[in-house]
Design an enzyme around this catalytic site. Sequence first.
Site, PDB file in Angstrom:
ATOM      1  N   LEU A 171      -1.816  17.360  14.916  1.00 35.72           N
ATOM      2  CA  LEU A 171      -0.544  17.386  14.188  1.00 35.72           C
ATOM      3  C   LEU A 171      -0.688  18.089  12.839  1.00 35.72           C
ATOM      4  CD1 LEU A 171       0.519  13.660  14.776  1.00 35.72           C
ATOM      5  CD2 LEU A 171       1.464  15.695  15.908  1.00 35.72           C
ATOM      6  N   SER A 172       0.414  18.501  12.290  1.00 39.49           N
ATOM      7  CA  SER A 172       0.425  19.043  10.934  1.00 39.49           C
ATOM      8  C   SER A 172      -0.088  17.957   9.981  1.00 39.49           C
ATOM      9  CB  SER A 172       1.857  19.438  10.560  1.00 39.49           C
ATOM     10  OG  SER A 172       1.890  19.916   9.241  1.00 39.49           O
ATOM     11  N   ALA A 179      -3.070  16.737   9.979  1.00 42.88           N
ATOM     12  CA  ALA A 179      -4.148  15.934  10.577  1.00 42.88           C
ATOM     13  C   ALA A 179      -5.500  16.262   9.947  1.00 42.88           C
ATOM     14  CB  ALA A 179      -4.200  16.152  12.090  1.00 42.88           C
ATOM     15  N   SER A 208      -1.077  24.062  18.037  1.00 38.60           N
ATOM     16  CA  SER A 208      -1.147  24.359  19.479  1.00 38.60           C
ATOM     17  C   SER A 208      -0.760  23.141  20.319  1.00 38.60           C
ATOM     18  CB  SER A 208      -2.533  24.894  19.861  1.00 38.60           C
ATOM     19  OG  SER A 208      -3.595  24.114  19.368  1.00 38.60           O
TER      20      SER A 208
HETATM   21  P1  ADP Z   1      -3.628  20.618   9.012  1.00 35.53           P
HETATM   22  O1  ADP Z   1      -4.399  21.912   8.875  1.00 35.53           O
HETATM   23  O2  ADP Z   1      -4.036  19.828  10.210  1.00 35.53           O
HETATM   24  O3  ADP Z   1      -2.150  20.779   8.873  1.00 35.53           O
HETATM   25  P2  ADP Z   1      -4.651  20.110   6.373  1.00 35.53           P
HETATM   26  O4  ADP Z   1      -6.141  20.300   6.490  1.00 35.53           O
HETATM   27  O5  ADP Z   1      -3.856  21.240   5.797  1.00 35.53           O
HETATM   28  O6  ADP Z   1      -4.085  19.682   7.799  1.00 35.53           O
HETATM   29  O7  ADP Z   1      -4.323  18.825   5.518  1.00 35.53           O
HETATM   30  C1  ADP Z   1      -4.976  17.593   5.715  1.00 35.53           C
HETATM   31  C2  ADP Z   1      -4.918  16.783   4.424  1.00 35.53           C
HETATM   32  O8  ADP Z   1      -5.541  15.522   4.645  1.00 35.53           O
HETATM   33  C3  ADP Z   1      -5.658  17.462   3.281  1.00 35.53           C
HETATM   34  O9  ADP Z   1      -4.925  17.236   2.077  1.00 35.53           O
HETATM   35  C4  ADP Z   1      -6.978  16.700   3.256  1.00 35.53           C
HETATM   36  O10 ADP Z   1      -7.574  16.698   1.992  1.00 35.53           O
HETATM   37  C5  ADP Z   1      -6.555  15.304   3.681  1.00 35.53           C
HETATM   38  N1  ADP Z   1      -7.609  14.481   4.286  1.00 35.53           N
HETATM   39  C6  ADP Z   1      -7.904  13.218   3.927  1.00 35.53           C
HETATM   40  N2  ADP Z   1      -8.937  12.726   4.649  1.00 35.53           N
HETATM   41  C7  ADP Z   1      -9.298  13.696   5.516  1.00 35.53           C
HETATM   42  C8  ADP Z   1     -10.306  13.779   6.514  1.00 35.53           C
HETATM   43  N3  ADP Z   1     -11.136  12.767   6.782  1.00 35.53           N
HETATM   44  N4  ADP Z   1     -10.384  14.933   7.240  1.00 35.53           N
HETATM   45  C9  ADP Z   1      -9.540  15.965   6.982  1.00 35.53           C
HETATM   46  N5  ADP Z   1      -8.580  15.951   6.033  1.00 35.53           N
HETATM   47  C10 ADP Z   1      -8.446  14.825   5.290  1.00 35.53           C
END
Ligand code: ADP
Length: 183
Positions: A15-16, A18, A88
């Site tokens: 998910l967005s 995640a 995806s």
């Molecule tokens: P996506 O690319 O899936 O949309 P992002 O990486 O852009 O997600 O955003 C995830 C957010 O969650 C970031 O702000 C990140 O710092 C936070 N976060 C907190 N804990 C975790 C973790 N264990 N793993 C990945 N991201 C995390």
Amino acid sequence: MSERQPGFTIWLTGLSGAGKTTIAIALENELKSRDLYIERLDGDTVREGLTRDLGFSKEDRDKNIERVSFVAKLLSRNGVGVIASFISPYREARANVRQQSTNFIEVYVNAPIEVCASRDVKGLYAKAFAGELKGFTGVNDPYEAPENPEITVYTDQETVAESVEKIVTYLETHALIPQLQPA
Ligand code: ADP
């Protein structure tokens, strides 16, 4: 001639919010520090360039993944390690990438939607829940979770470093990257 690095495609789906991009960047840093050939493809940046013309209908989402899949195929068959982070949402689209790529590894970046929504990195969940954004994955558009991913990372329970470690260990145990020699 020294032996070539085998190519692979690490495919992060979820998910967005995640954690796909966050993990992809940390993984890229780790693998590049080991002098491996790595290319990172990210949903947001690919949509600004390669697939600028596409939206978020099922048809456009499928086209988006199809084009990325073509790039991942070319790179992975030529010894590059591809790290791809894309929502995806459709299983069939991911199955097609799997079929085309060399050493495809599906990573389910798993976090409950409540956690993703509370992070709301881009403010999109608030808009989707308010009905201002249609076709938002997990709220008013489908997400078909992987059934048999090679790896699942639980980002509400693990640190980024732990998730990266899981992926690196998988690559090492499957001889896709060299094991680090103990110092
Ligand atoms: P996506 O690319 O899936 O949309 P992002 O990486 O852009 O997600 O955003 C995830 C957010 O969650 C970031 O702000 C990140 O710092 C936070 N976060 C907190 N804990 C975790 C973790 N264990 N793993 C990945 N991201 C995390």
